[in-house]
Write a protein that holds these residues in place. Sequence first.
Motif, mmCIF file in Angstrom:
data_model
loop_
_atom_site.group_PDB
_atom_site.id
_atom_site.type_symbol
_atom_site.label_atom_id
_atom_site.label_comp_id
_atom_site.label_asym_id
_atom_site.label_seq_id
_atom_site.Cartn_x
_atom_site.Cartn_y
_atom_site.Cartn_z
ATOM 1 N N LYS A 135 32.685 82.178 47.513
ATOM 2 C CA LYS A 135 33.427 80.961 47.164
ATOM 3 C C LYS A 135 32.951 79.774 48.010
ATOM 4 O O LYS A 135 32.762 79.908 49.225
ATOM 5 N N SER A 153 33.890 79.171 40.234
ATOM 6 C CA SER A 153 34.167 80.514 40.773
ATOM 7 C C SER A 153 35.288 80.490 41.807
ATOM 8 O O SER A 153 35.437 81.419 42.595
ATOM 9 N N ASP A 185 41.727 83.533 42.958
ATOM 10 C CA ASP A 185 40.909 82.395 42.537
ATOM 11 C C ASP A 185 40.705 81.376 43.663
ATOM 12 O O ASP A 185 39.604 80.901 43.904
#
Length: 366
Positions: free
Chosen positions: A29, A56, A85
């Motif tokens: 991330k 992403s 997320d």
Amino acid sequence: MAKGFPVVALTGPRQSGKTTLAKSLFKEKPFVSLENPDEREFALRDPQRFFQRFPSGAILDEVQRCPELLSWLQGWVDERGIMGDVVLTGSAQFDLLAGITQTLAGRVGRVELLPLSAAELLAASKAPSDLNATLFKGGYPALYDRDISPQDWFANYIATYLERDVRQLIAVRDLTQFQTFVKMCAARTGQLLNLASLGADCGITSVTAKQWLSVLQASYIVTLLKPHHRNFGRRLVKAPKLYFCVVGLAAWLLDIRDAATLDTHAARGALFETHVIGELMKQRLNAGQALDLCFWRDNVGHEVVVLIDNAQGLQALEIKSRSTFANDWTDGLKKWQKFAGDESIQPSLVYGGTASYAREGVHVWG
């Protein structure tokens, strides 16, 4: 948490390792710090485009600097429906938790990270050489991965964190008065909290003392241990006990500038108790457990320093800083067992020595 929630919030004091941990666990991330004025301005001006950069997901660091972003985050994660997320980190509970409660309820898994525990330092071969050094340094990672003295590091920590961030939360006008307040809190670590006395010693009202103390709590500087609610037929004290979350910070605020001073310092016992309480907190938080620690004291002085309420019953813990076991150390635990009866399970005692064994029905841990 990342498997069951679209958002994970990692909170804790500054310099406890939140960013390092988030980057380590979520390498794929992108990382964005909202301390950066450009990123913060972008997030405030055009939050939709801000999020579109992260197909992403992302790690958003120090998100309490931009609480308005959380409302947009709610719609974004709802639309995407991806677990793990977004990872949020923050070091001020007030702003961050207010936003989470209002906008991300049911969407966020919260994890609290305190500085390094004794077990983590031992596993990394970084543990201090003796108990005095442990009490002097505490567990902030920076003191173990760079060549800097605790005196220099804590002085700058106080200046850049407490005197900047914490003051901003409560708009303190008199810096000297606030510095005195923090030091007076350090002098009371391990003691029953008396807001009137604390305020009087600092030249402020008890109402102001309560407000300032709540901000120190929200900033993971101090914690309050509540009294256990069961009286077992005895009158109880109702005031909580005050502890610093990191013992090294309390030692520095007490003007302790080297580990050897702790051999004869009057606060050594209180600092050792603070250290053990801190280790219990880290142990439970690192295991994803609730901080259900409390203490028990009646109006004639019978006391259990720590009481843990678990499925098996009530476990009492005594804490003594001396390295040589004394026969009367278990007296309070034995009295407690008589009061609690069947609700009490085998008690424990933590002391400043090195040996561990069972004695008179008590687990003794060095």
